[in-house]
Design an enzyme around this catalytic site. Structure first.
Site, PDB file in Angstrom:
ATOM      1  N   SER A 146      87.525   7.484  62.889  1.00  0.00           N
ATOM      2  CA  SER A 146      86.420   6.962  63.682  1.00  0.00           C
ATOM      3  C   SER A 146      86.573   7.396  65.136  1.00  0.00           C
ATOM      4  O   SER A 146      87.548   7.038  65.807  1.00  0.00           O
ATOM      5  CB  SER A 146      86.366   5.437  63.594  1.00  0.00           C
ATOM      6  OG  SER A 146      85.492   4.962  64.585  1.00  0.00           O
ATOM      7  N   HIS A 202      83.647   9.865  61.312  1.00  0.00           N
ATOM      8  CA  HIS A 202      82.875   8.621  61.374  1.00  0.00           C
ATOM      9  C   HIS A 202      82.403   8.378  62.802  1.00  0.00           C
ATOM     10  O   HIS A 202      83.212   8.359  63.739  1.00  0.00           O
ATOM     11  CB  HIS A 202      83.779   7.479  60.893  1.00  0.00           C
ATOM     12  CG  HIS A 202      83.093   6.155  60.748  1.00  0.00           C
ATOM     13  ND1 HIS A 202      82.361   5.798  59.639  1.00  0.00           N
ATOM     14  CD2 HIS A 202      83.056   5.089  61.577  1.00  0.00           C
ATOM     15  CE1 HIS A 202      81.894   4.568  59.782  1.00  0.00           C
ATOM     16  NE2 HIS A 202      82.305   4.107  60.963  1.00  0.00           N
ATOM     17  N   ASP A 211      80.365   5.803  65.266  1.00  0.00           N
ATOM     18  CA  ASP A 211      79.902   4.418  65.368  1.00  0.00           C
ATOM     19  C   ASP A 211      78.803   4.278  66.405  1.00  0.00           C
ATOM     20  O   ASP A 211      79.048   4.418  67.602  1.00  0.00           O
ATOM     21  CB  ASP A 211      81.081   3.509  65.737  1.00  0.00           C
ATOM     22  CG  ASP A 211      82.007   3.317  64.561  1.00  0.00           C
ATOM     23  OD1 ASP A 211      81.523   2.890  63.494  1.00  0.00           O
ATOM     24  OD2 ASP A 211      83.211   3.598  64.699  1.00  0.00           O
ATOM     25  N   MET A 254      76.273   1.885  68.265  1.00  0.00           N
ATOM     26  CA  MET A 254      76.087   0.457  68.570  1.00  0.00           C
ATOM     27  C   MET A 254      75.066   0.303  69.688  1.00  0.00           C
ATOM     28  O   MET A 254      75.035   1.098  70.629  1.00  0.00           O
ATOM     29  CB  MET A 254      77.413  -0.159  69.011  1.00  0.00           C
ATOM     30  CG  MET A 254      78.554   0.054  68.028  1.00  0.00           C
ATOM     31  SD  MET A 254      80.004  -0.894  68.506  1.00  0.00           S
ATOM     32  CE  MET A 254      81.236  -0.194  67.397  1.00  0.00           C
ATOM     33  N   HIS A 261      77.393   5.576  61.300  1.00  0.00           N
ATOM     34  CA  HIS A 261      77.350   4.149  60.970  1.00  0.00           C
ATOM     35  C   HIS A 261      76.468   3.471  62.015  1.00  0.00           C
ATOM     36  O   HIS A 261      76.883   3.303  63.156  1.00  0.00           O
ATOM     37  CB  HIS A 261      78.806   3.631  60.997  1.00  0.00           C
ATOM     38  CG  HIS A 261      78.948   2.164  60.777  1.00  0.00           C
ATOM     39  ND1 HIS A 261      80.127   1.493  61.026  1.00  0.00           N
ATOM     40  CD2 HIS A 261      78.082   1.238  60.320  1.00  0.00           C
ATOM     41  CE1 HIS A 261      79.971   0.226  60.739  1.00  0.00           C
ATOM     42  NE2 HIS A 261      78.738   0.032  60.321  1.00  0.00           N
ATOM     43  N   MET A 298      75.077   0.559  63.717  1.00  0.00           N
ATOM     44  CA  MET A 298      75.195  -0.877  63.964  1.00  0.00           C
ATOM     45  C   MET A 298      74.141  -1.230  64.999  1.00  0.00           C
ATOM     46  O   MET A 298      74.436  -1.565  66.149  1.00  0.00           O
ATOM     47  CB  MET A 298      76.612  -1.202  64.468  1.00  0.00           C
ATOM     48  CG  MET A 298      77.645  -1.133  63.351  1.00  0.00           C
ATOM     49  SD  MET A 298      79.312  -0.917  63.981  1.00  0.00           S
ATOM     50  CE  MET A 298      79.311   0.834  64.249  1.00  0.00           C
ATOM     51  N   MET A 326      82.442  -3.616  55.647  1.00  0.00           N
ATOM     52  CA  MET A 326      83.142  -3.892  56.905  1.00  0.00           C
ATOM     53  C   MET A 326      84.292  -4.861  56.645  1.00  0.00           C
ATOM     54  O   MET A 326      84.100  -5.923  56.057  1.00  0.00           O
ATOM     55  CB  MET A 326      82.182  -4.513  57.927  1.00  0.00           C
ATOM     56  CG  MET A 326      81.115  -3.577  58.460  1.00  0.00           C
ATOM     57  SD  MET A 326      81.752  -2.038  59.140  1.00  0.00           S
ATOM     58  CE  MET A 326      82.830  -2.625  60.441  1.00  0.00           C
ATOM     59  N   PHE A 337      83.899  -3.380  67.693  1.00  0.00           N
ATOM     60  CA  PHE A 337      85.037  -2.853  68.445  1.00  0.00           C
ATOM     61  C   PHE A 337      86.074  -2.258  67.493  1.00  0.00           C
ATOM     62  O   PHE A 337      86.196  -2.713  66.356  1.00  0.00           O
ATOM     63  CB  PHE A 337      85.698  -3.973  69.264  1.00  0.00           C
ATOM     64  CG  PHE A 337      84.718  -4.662  70.169  1.00  0.00           C
ATOM     65  CD1 PHE A 337      84.395  -4.116  71.414  1.00  0.00           C
ATOM     66  CD2 PHE A 337      84.068  -5.813  69.758  1.00  0.00           C
ATOM     67  CE1 PHE A 337      83.455  -4.732  72.241  1.00  0.00           C
ATOM     68  CE2 PHE A 337      83.126  -6.439  70.571  1.00  0.00           C
ATOM     69  CZ  PHE A 337      82.820  -5.895  71.815  1.00  0.00           C
ATOM     70  N   ASP A 381      85.781  -0.084  56.329  1.00  0.00           N
ATOM     71  CA  ASP A 381      85.825   0.190  57.772  1.00  0.00           C
ATOM     72  C   ASP A 381      86.317  -1.034  58.534  1.00  0.00           C
ATOM     73  O   ASP A 381      85.683  -2.090  58.494  1.00  0.00           O
ATOM     74  CB  ASP A 381      84.396   0.567  58.210  1.00  0.00           C
ATOM     75  CG  ASP A 381      84.289   0.954  59.675  1.00  0.00           C
ATOM     76  OD1 ASP A 381      85.324   1.087  60.343  1.00  0.00           O
ATOM     77  OD2 ASP A 381      83.143   1.131  60.136  1.00  0.00           O
ATOM     78  N   GLY A 382      87.444  -0.858  59.230  1.00  0.00           N
ATOM     79  CA  GLY A 382      87.946  -1.913  60.107  1.00  0.00           C
ATOM     80  C   GLY A 382      89.369  -2.315  59.771  1.00  0.00           C
ATOM     81  O   GLY A 382      89.641  -2.804  58.681  1.00  0.00           O
ATOM     82  N   GLY A 383      90.275  -2.031  60.702  1.00  0.00           N
ATOM     83  CA  GLY A 383      91.668  -2.453  60.511  1.00  0.00           C
ATOM     84  C   GLY A 383      92.399  -1.716  59.405  1.00  0.00           C
ATOM     85  O   GLY A 383      93.390  -2.204  58.866  1.00  0.00           O
ATOM     86  N   GLY A 385      90.131   4.192  62.794  1.00  0.00           N
ATOM     87  CA  GLY A 385      89.959   4.512  64.206  1.00  0.00           C
ATOM     88  C   GLY A 385      91.296   4.527  64.909  1.00  0.00           C
ATOM     89  O   GLY A 385      91.899   5.590  65.127  1.00  0.00           O
ATOM     90  N   SER A 386      91.786   3.342  65.244  1.00  0.00           N
ATOM     91  CA  SER A 386      93.039   3.283  66.002  1.00  0.00           C
ATOM     92  C   SER A 386      94.230   3.823  65.213  1.00  0.00           C
ATOM     93  O   SER A 386      95.168   4.355  65.811  1.00  0.00           O
ATOM     94  CB  SER A 386      93.302   1.853  66.486  1.00  0.00           C
ATOM     95  OG  SER A 386      92.964   0.923  65.514  1.00  0.00           O
TER      96      SER A 386
HETATM   97  C1  DX5 Z   1      83.939  -1.240  64.197  1.00  0.00           C
HETATM   98  C2  DX5 Z   1      83.614   0.165  63.784  1.00  0.00           C
HETATM   99  C3  DX5 Z   1      84.764   0.884  63.211  1.00  0.00           C
HETATM  100  C4  DX5 Z   1      85.925   1.055  64.143  1.00  0.00           C
HETATM  101  C5  DX5 Z   1      87.174   0.969  63.327  1.00  0.00           C
HETATM  102  O1  DX5 Z   1      82.784  -1.932  64.482  1.00  0.00           O
HETATM  103  O2  DX5 Z   1      82.577   0.181  62.819  1.00  0.00           O
HETATM  104  O3  DX5 Z   1      84.400   2.132  62.640  1.00  0.00           O
HETATM  105  O4  DX5 Z   1      85.915   2.267  64.848  1.00  0.00           O
HETATM  106  O5  DX5 Z   1      88.265   0.957  64.159  1.00  0.00           O
HETATM  107  P1  DX5 Z   1      89.721   0.513  63.639  1.00  0.00           P
HETATM  108  O6  DX5 Z   1      90.077   1.449  62.528  1.00  0.00           O
HETATM  109  O7  DX5 Z   1      90.573   0.645  64.852  1.00  0.00           O
HETATM  110  O8  DX5 Z   1      89.587  -0.917  63.163  1.00  0.00           O
HETATM  111 ZN    ZN Z   2      82.207   2.133  61.720  1.00  0.00          ZN
END
Ligand code: DX5
Ligand code: ZN
Length: 220
Positions: free
Chosen positions: A7, A31, A33, A35, A64, A66, A135, A141, A173-175, A195-196
């Site tokens: 991401s 990916h 994001d 927003m 994605h 959002m 999600m 974030f 997606d997420g964590g 992402g991270s």
């Molecule tokens: C969050 C995004 C994710 C985000 C994931 O709202 O949709 O795609 O970048 O980041 P990590 O992998 O750090 O949770």
């Molecule tokens: Zn995402």
């Protein structure tokens, strides 16, 4: 085969082309994001940035959305070079129509679902999409903690796909990192957004390989 979708949200936005180059070889998708500060409490990238990134990457672009009223912007993301577009079921009152617009534009159509939304919300639209984006954090974030209760929900969606004889893929997606990836993959996810756990690490190819290794799908 597990697909890894780094991401871009966790990349250094002052040097996006260089950042994308670090994952170009090992990633399966990029990916992106999107927003709007309305559907989620953050504002990130729009079609202009997607279009600019398109020039420096051959990876399939997984956008994605959002955003509220996502259908209004599908055309712009298609024109910007999106290969996959997901809209949130919580944001789109005319889901089947939105999915059809995405497919008519030549992209894969996905439905994204928030952690608190039950799997049943997908029931009427799942036959019209190519993938479900589950999600595993509340969107907005990067770097948030993985929410365990989504694992049984992934299993439930996976069962829905099987029982209806569909070929719908499940993306999570997420964590997601090497610790959380095995459970979601075992539950039926085949596309993992990170992402991270990728852009937050110095060695991105090694970070992606660590996630693949953790789910027992090391690339040859
Ligand atoms: C969050 C995004 C994710 C985000 C994931 O709202 O949709 O795609 O970048 O980041 P990590 O992998 O750090 O949770
Ligand atoms: Zn995402």
């Amino acid at each position: 085969m597990i697909k890894i979708a780094p991401s871009l949200l966790s990349a250094d936005f002052t040097r996006l082309a260089d950042e994308i180059a670090t994952i170009e070889e090992g990633a399966d998708l990029l990916h992106l994001d999107v927003m709007d500060g309305h559907f989620v409490p953050n504002i990130t990238i729009g079609p202009m940035i997607v279009k600019a990134c398109r020039k420096v990457s051959k990876l399939p672009f997984d956008c994605h959305l959002m955003i509220s009223s996502p259908q209004q912007y599908i055309g712009e993301f298609l024109a910007a070079g999106a290969d996959m577009i997901s809209v949130h079921c919580e944001a789109e009152p005319h889901l089947q129509r939105a999915l059809q617009v995405i497919r008519d534009g030549g992209a894969k159509a996905g439905v994204a679902i928030n952690p608190a939304t039950p799997a049943e919300a997908l029931s009427a639209a799942i036959d019209f999409c190519d993938y479900i984006l589950v999600m595993s954090v509340n969107p907005g974030f990067g770097g948030q903690r993985f929410l365990e209760p989504v694992v049984p929900k992934i299993r439930q969606i996976s069962r829905m796909v099987r029982e209806r004889g569909l070929t719908v893929e499940i993306e999570v997606d997420g964590g997601i990192d090497a610790q959380t990836a095995p459970a979601v993959a075992a539950a039926g996810a085949t596309m993992l957004v990170a992402g991270s756990a990728v852009f937050g690490r110095e060695n991105r190819p090694a970070a992606m390989e660590a996630i693949r290794a953790a789910v027992g799908a090391v690339r040859a």
